[in-house]
Design a protein around this motif. Structure first.
Motif, PDB file in Angstrom:
ATOM      1  N   LEU A 179      32.692  27.850 -13.755  1.00 17.83           N
ATOM      2  CA  LEU A 179      33.906  28.114 -12.983  1.00 17.83           C
ATOM      3  C   LEU A 179      33.717  27.737 -11.520  1.00 17.83           C
ATOM      4  CD1 LEU A 179      36.775  29.226 -12.936  1.00 17.83           C
ATOM      5  CD2 LEU A 179      35.819  31.502 -12.519  1.00 17.83           C
ATOM      6  N   MET A 180      32.517  27.983 -10.991  1.00 18.74           N
ATOM      7  CA  MET A 180      32.237  27.594  -9.607  1.00 18.74           C
ATOM      8  C   MET A 180      32.426  26.088  -9.425  1.00 18.74           C
ATOM      9  SD  MET A 180      28.574  27.620  -7.614  1.00 18.74           S
ATOM     10  CE  MET A 180      27.992  26.285  -8.672  1.00 18.74           C
ATOM     11  N   PHE A 181      31.817  25.305 -10.327  1.00 17.14           N
ATOM     12  CA  PHE A 181      31.951  23.848 -10.242  1.00 17.14           C
ATOM     13  C   PHE A 181      33.398  23.405 -10.453  1.00 17.14           C
ATOM     14  CE2 PHE A 181      27.296  23.630 -11.254  1.00 17.14           C
ATOM     15  CZ  PHE A 181      26.923  22.888 -10.155  1.00 17.14           C
ATOM     16  N   LEU A 182      34.041  23.968 -11.461  1.00 16.47           N
ATOM     17  CA  LEU A 182      35.400  23.547 -11.795  1.00 16.47           C
ATOM     18  C   LEU A 182      36.365  23.846 -10.651  1.00 16.47           C
ATOM     19  CD1 LEU A 182      36.967  22.236 -14.083  1.00 16.47           C
ATOM     20  CD2 LEU A 182      37.463  24.518 -14.981  1.00 16.47           C
ATOM     21  N   SER A 183      36.215  25.019 -10.044  1.00 18.20           N
ATOM     22  CA  SER A 183      37.077  25.396  -8.925  1.00 18.20           C
ATOM     23  C   SER A 183      36.889  24.438  -7.747  1.00 18.20           C
ATOM     24  CB  SER A 183      36.767  26.833  -8.503  1.00 18.20           C
ATOM     25  OG  SER A 183      37.535  27.199  -7.377  1.00 18.20           O
ATOM     26  N   PHE A 184      35.645  24.100  -7.465  1.00 20.76           N
ATOM     27  CA  PHE A 184      35.365  23.193  -6.346  1.00 20.76           C
ATOM     28  C   PHE A 184      35.914  21.794  -6.635  1.00 20.76           C
ATOM     29  CE2 PHE A 184      32.825  20.223  -3.892  1.00 20.76           C
ATOM     30  CZ  PHE A 184      32.829  20.813  -2.635  1.00 20.76           C
ATOM     31  N   ILE A 185      35.714  21.314  -7.847  1.00 23.55           N
ATOM     32  CA  ILE A 185      36.199  19.980  -8.227  1.00 23.55           C
ATOM     33  C   ILE A 185      37.717  19.906  -8.131  1.00 23.55           C
ATOM     34  CG2 ILE A 185      36.454  18.429 -10.212  1.00 23.55           C
ATOM     35  CD1 ILE A 185      33.569  19.359 -11.013  1.00 23.55           C
ATOM     36  N   ASN A 186      38.396  20.953  -8.592  1.00 24.21           N
ATOM     37  CA  ASN A 186      39.862  20.958  -8.518  1.00 24.21           C
ATOM     38  C   ASN A 186      40.349  21.055  -7.075  1.00 24.21           C
ATOM     39  OD1 ASN A 186      40.176  20.767 -11.276  1.00 24.21           O
ATOM     40  ND2 ASN A 186      40.297  22.981 -11.587  1.00 24.21           N
ATOM     41  N   CYS A 187      39.664  21.884  -6.269  1.00 24.79           N
ATOM     42  CA  CYS A 187      40.067  22.082  -4.873  1.00 24.79           C
ATOM     43  C   CYS A 187      40.021  20.772  -4.097  1.00 24.79           C
ATOM     44  CB  CYS A 187      39.166  23.125  -4.218  1.00 24.79           C
ATOM     45  SG  CYS A 187      39.517  23.428  -2.472  1.00 24.79           S
ATOM     46  N   TRP A 188      38.988  19.964  -4.348  1.00 33.18           N
ATOM     47  CA  TRP A 188      38.811  18.732  -3.585  1.00 33.18           C
ATOM     48  C   TRP A 188      39.174  17.475  -4.386  1.00 33.18           C
ATOM     49  CZ3 TRP A 188      38.318  19.101   1.445  1.00 33.18           C
ATOM     50  CH2 TRP A 188      37.854  20.305   1.968  1.00 33.18           C
ATOM     51  N   LEU A 195      33.211  16.107 -17.498  1.00 28.72           N
ATOM     52  CA  LEU A 195      33.525  17.508 -17.229  1.00 28.72           C
ATOM     53  C   LEU A 195      33.747  18.326 -18.494  1.00 28.72           C
ATOM     54  CD1 LEU A 195      35.993  17.069 -14.213  1.00 28.72           C
ATOM     55  CD2 LEU A 195      33.550  17.561 -14.160  1.00 28.72           C
ATOM     56  N   GLY A 196      33.783  17.648 -19.643  1.00 32.37           N
ATOM     57  CA  GLY A 196      34.066  18.361 -20.892  1.00 32.37           C
ATOM     58  C   GLY A 196      33.059  19.454 -21.202  1.00 32.37           C
ATOM     59  N   ARG A 197      31.796  19.213 -20.857  1.00 32.07           N
ATOM     60  CA  ARG A 197      30.747  20.185 -21.182  1.00 32.07           C
ATOM     61  C   ARG A 197      30.816  21.435 -20.308  1.00 32.07           C
ATOM     62  NH1 ARG A 197      25.555  16.399 -20.906  1.00 32.07           N
ATOM     63  NH2 ARG A 197      24.426  18.336 -21.380  1.00 32.07           N
ATOM     64  N   LEU A 198      31.556  21.357 -19.190  1.00 32.69           N
ATOM     65  CA  LEU A 198      31.666  22.525 -18.326  1.00 32.69           C
ATOM     66  C   LEU A 198      32.230  23.722 -19.075  1.00 32.69           C
ATOM     67  CD1 LEU A 198      32.939  21.483 -14.758  1.00 32.69           C
ATOM     68  CD2 LEU A 198      30.877  22.762 -15.327  1.00 32.69           C
ATOM     69  N   THR A 199      33.231  23.490 -19.887  1.00 36.24           N
ATOM     70  CA  THR A 199      33.917  24.596 -20.556  1.00 36.24           C
ATOM     71  C   THR A 199      33.584  24.691 -22.042  1.00 36.24           C
ATOM     72  OG1 THR A 199      35.844  23.144 -20.837  1.00 36.24           O
ATOM     73  CG2 THR A 199      35.840  24.608 -18.926  1.00 36.24           C
ATOM     74  N   ALA A 244      25.888  18.650  -9.858  1.00 40.03           N
ATOM     75  CA  ALA A 244      25.776  18.991  -8.435  1.00 40.03           C
ATOM     76  C   ALA A 244      25.362  17.773  -7.613  1.00 40.03           C
ATOM     77  CB  ALA A 244      24.770  20.120  -8.247  1.00 40.03           C
ATOM     78  N   GLU A 245      24.402  16.999  -8.119  1.00 39.81           N
ATOM     79  CA  GLU A 245      23.967  15.800  -7.396  1.00 39.81           C
ATOM     80  C   GLU A 245      25.119  14.815  -7.241  1.00 39.81           C
ATOM     81  OE1 GLU A 245      20.758  14.577  -9.853  1.00 39.81           O
ATOM     82  OE2 GLU A 245      19.296  15.958  -8.959  1.00 39.81           O
ATOM     83  N   ALA A 246      25.924  14.674  -8.296  1.00 38.69           N
ATOM     84  CA  ALA A 246      27.086  13.775  -8.224  1.00 38.69           C
ATOM     85  C   ALA A 246      28.093  14.264  -7.188  1.00 38.69           C
ATOM     86  CB  ALA A 246      27.755  13.673  -9.599  1.00 38.69           C
ATOM     87  N   ILE A 247      28.309  15.581  -7.139  1.00 38.66           N
ATOM     88  CA  ILE A 247      29.263  16.147  -6.171  1.00 38.66           C
ATOM     89  C   ILE A 247      28.780  15.937  -4.746  1.00 38.66           C
ATOM     90  CG2 ILE A 247      30.183  18.330  -5.288  1.00 38.66           C
ATOM     91  CD1 ILE A 247      30.467  19.247  -8.194  1.00 38.66           C
ATOM     92  N   PHE A 248      27.500  16.184  -4.493  1.00 40.04           N
ATOM     93  CA  PHE A 248      26.979  15.984  -3.141  1.00 40.04           C
ATOM     94  C   PHE A 248      27.058  14.512  -2.735  1.00 40.04           C
ATOM     95  CE2 PHE A 248      24.680  20.117  -3.759  1.00 40.04           C
ATOM     96  CZ  PHE A 248      25.232  20.753  -2.663  1.00 40.04           C
ATOM     97  N   THR A 249      26.834  13.606  -3.684  1.00 38.15           N
ATOM     98  CA  THR A 249      26.961  12.167  -3.392  1.00 38.15           C
ATOM     99  C   THR A 249      28.395  11.823  -3.031  1.00 38.15           C
ATOM    100  OG1 THR A 249      25.121  11.597  -4.864  1.00 38.15           O
ATOM    101  CG2 THR A 249      26.671   9.841  -4.318  1.00 38.15           C
ATOM    102  N   ILE A 250      29.344  12.354  -3.805  1.00 36.64           N
ATOM    103  CA  ILE A 250      30.768  12.111  -3.513  1.00 36.64           C
ATOM    104  C   ILE A 250      31.129  12.665  -2.138  1.00 36.64           C
ATOM    105  CG2 ILE A 250      33.129  12.711  -4.204  1.00 36.64           C
ATOM    106  CD1 ILE A 250      32.064  12.753  -7.129  1.00 36.64           C
TER     107      ILE A 250
END
Length: 567
Positions: free
Chosen positions: A393-402, A414-418, A437-443
């Protein structure tokens, strides 16, 4: 970077000084100019200014009046007044103000430059705030309580990594404990608070309890006490005067056990004192053994859970860190609940690091969380599911927010998240989360670079479109919502040249283009690139090209005519 404002009602003087200081390399200046005291006041109302170089006698608001306004708006600003021989009465009035000096107009540019350099050196010295720091050192004890609270709150919330727990840090914050020694933790909770109590009264009661406990603990222990976000008191205790050389091992029973027994004995006395003097009922839960500093988050969670489980309103309990379980099943689940609560607390901190782009801090804490959850047997227990989906949920919320979903690489997805069933083990889940997380920080990093490049491109376009206007660094910084000094550094980093150099080159480029058109008069070219007089423009152009505007125009016309004749 210092902001210099030049004020003179004669444009030829103001422009000449402007050019002198724009090309000065000994100090970094953001130079601005205005042509009246009233215009200067308008500027000062909107912009922090470090140094003002002003004529003393001007129509409307003169230099003396301007000094008065400067002292009201920017008390730390240095003022240099340019005066004539017959203006000493003005000078005498002006130098009554602190930070005001004067120069005769006949003293030349070198003297003016030195005066500005001296003013910048004074500012630089004041920025070190030696006097303020000395006073702060005298009063630093007054800030220790706040520093200690912030540090220990971060510690129990899992925001402090082990390398931050060191004796140097403790000394700087006035913490009377040893970073290399283990610690006992104690949690206390007021159990007869009622709903109508004010925040001030509650805080006063908590502070009173701290003082009472300190009175009883201080004879044999060193301690720090803080209040957490739920009005519970948390103590960190060690044997008094414990030093690295006193015992070979901080865990030795000869040191710890007597102190532990002493603390337990004092708790009942503290309860009695609180009841008699404050009409407060308080319960305590004490660690049943010493712990290392990197276990404080887990121990805090355990003590809090213990209080939550055991306390009834108005009770005065003394709990020794062992759970009182109603049945065997609750006893078996206690460790899982503890691990769950500790993990969820760390997840909250992970989210903060993710939002702030603190990559190294994120992965340090993630590795701690990963080591803890590997202790859970199976992926489908209630505890495992809650931890997994809290991280998801932490990752999903951040991905949706940005709005990052489309930028996540397809091989991660993202399918494996849920869908926890797609994870074969905790190791697979941890590896997946780290990749994500590494992909998000790169983005995030790519987006930051893109935003910087867009801001610089906007500044370049604005300069080219407004070359005839005042282009101060502070004004340009406002356009992209940056600090002026930061914009200067960023421009240099992205473009490889200073912003002031870019503006100069843009002026030269525009001037050359206009000079190549013979129908445009030189004074019109001067105005088109921001000069009020042809004389100042000529000085500027020759300094940077080696030719006067007319010489450059003649050269271009000669070359063009020769090319035409060849055709």
């Amino acid at each position: 970077m210092y902001r210099l404002l030049i004020v003179d009602d004669e444009p030829i003087i103001a422009d000449a000084l402007y050019e002198v200081f724009k090309s000065l390399s000994s100090i970094e200046l953001d130079v601005c100019r205005v042509y009246s005291g009233n215009a200067a006041l308008e500027w000062l109302n909107q912009n922090k200014t470090d140094i003002v170089l002003s004529d003393i006698r001007m129509p409307g608001m003169d230099g003396i009046g301007l000094v008065g306004h400067i002292r009201e708006k920017w008390p730390q600003c240095r003022v240099i007044l340019l005066t004539g021989y017959n203006e000493f009465e003005y000078v005498y009035r002006a130098i009554q103000y602190k930070g005001v000096s004067y120069l005769l107009k006949t003293e030349g540019y070198d003297k003016v430059i030195r005066a500005v350099e001296d003013a910048a050196a004074e500012i630089d010295k004041s920025l070190k705030m030696e006097d303020i720091l000395n006073k702060a050192n005298e009063q630093i004890a007054l800030t220790y309580t706040l520093l200690q609270k912030e540090f220990f709150l971060a510690l129990i919330n899992g925001e402090i990594v082990s390398c931050d727990v060191n004796q140097e840090q403790f000394m700087q914050m006035g913490i009377p404990l040893r970073a290399e020694m283990p610690v006992l933790m104690l949690a206390g909770r007021i159990t007869n608070f009622h709903g109508g109590i004010s925040y001030v009264e509650k805080t006063r009661n908590v502070f009173s309890i701290k003082l009472i406990a300190e009175q009883y603990f201080s004879s044999l222990t060193d301690s720090v006490c803080i209040m957490d976000g739920h009005s519970d008191l948390i103590w960190f205790l060690q044997p008094k005067g414990q030093a690295s050389g006193n015992e070979a091992n901080g865990h030795e029973p000869s040191v710890i056990e007597p102190v532990s027994v002493f603390i337990k004995g004092m708790l009942e006395t503290i309860q009695e004192s609180c009841r008699q003097s404050l009409n407060i009922s308080i319960s305590f839960s004490l660690s049943n053994q010493v712990i290392s500093w990197n276990c404080c988050t887990q121990e805090y969670t355990r003590l809090k859970q213990h209080l939550d489980y055991c306390i009834v309103p108005g009770a005065e309990m003394l709990l020794n860190g062992q759970y009182l379980c109603a049945d065997e099943k609750e006893g078996k689940d206690a460790r899982g609940v503890l691990l769950l609560q500790t993990s969820l607390r760390k997840t909250g901190t992970l989210n903060t690091y993710l939002e702030r782009g603190q990559e190294s801090e994120f992965f340090l804490l993630f590795d701690e969380l990963a080591a803890a959850v590997r202790e859970i047997i199976g992926m489908y227990t209630g505890f495992a599911l809650e931890i997994y989906y809290s991280v998801s949920l932490m990752f999903l919320s951040f991905i949706n927010c940005w709005n990052l979903a489309e930028e996540i690489p397809a091989n991660i997805g993202l399918g494996r998240l849920t869908h926890i069933e797609q994870q074969a083990s905790w190791d697979d889940s941890i590896h997946y989360f780290k990749e994500l997380a590494e992909a998000i920080f790169t983005i995030q990093e790519n987006r930051r670079k893109k935003r910087a490049e867009n801001a610089i491109a906007y500044i370049e376009k604005y300069v080219e479109d407004n070359i005839q206007h005042e282009l101060s660094l502070s004004r340009l910084a406002e356009l992209v919502y940056f600090n002026a000094s930061y914009l200067s550094r960023l421009f240099k980093q992205v473009k490889g040249e200073n912003l002031s150099e870019f503006i100069l080159h843009a002026k030269i480029k525009k001037a050359k283009l206009l000079l190549e058109r013979s129908e445009i008069k030189i004074h019109e070219v001067a105005e088109a690139v921001g000069y009020n007089t042809a004389q100042n423009f000529t000085r500027f152009f020759k300094k940077n090209t080696g030719k006067t505007p007319q010489e450059y125009r003649d050269m271009v016309l000669y070359i063009t005519g020769k090319q035409m004749s060849l055709k």
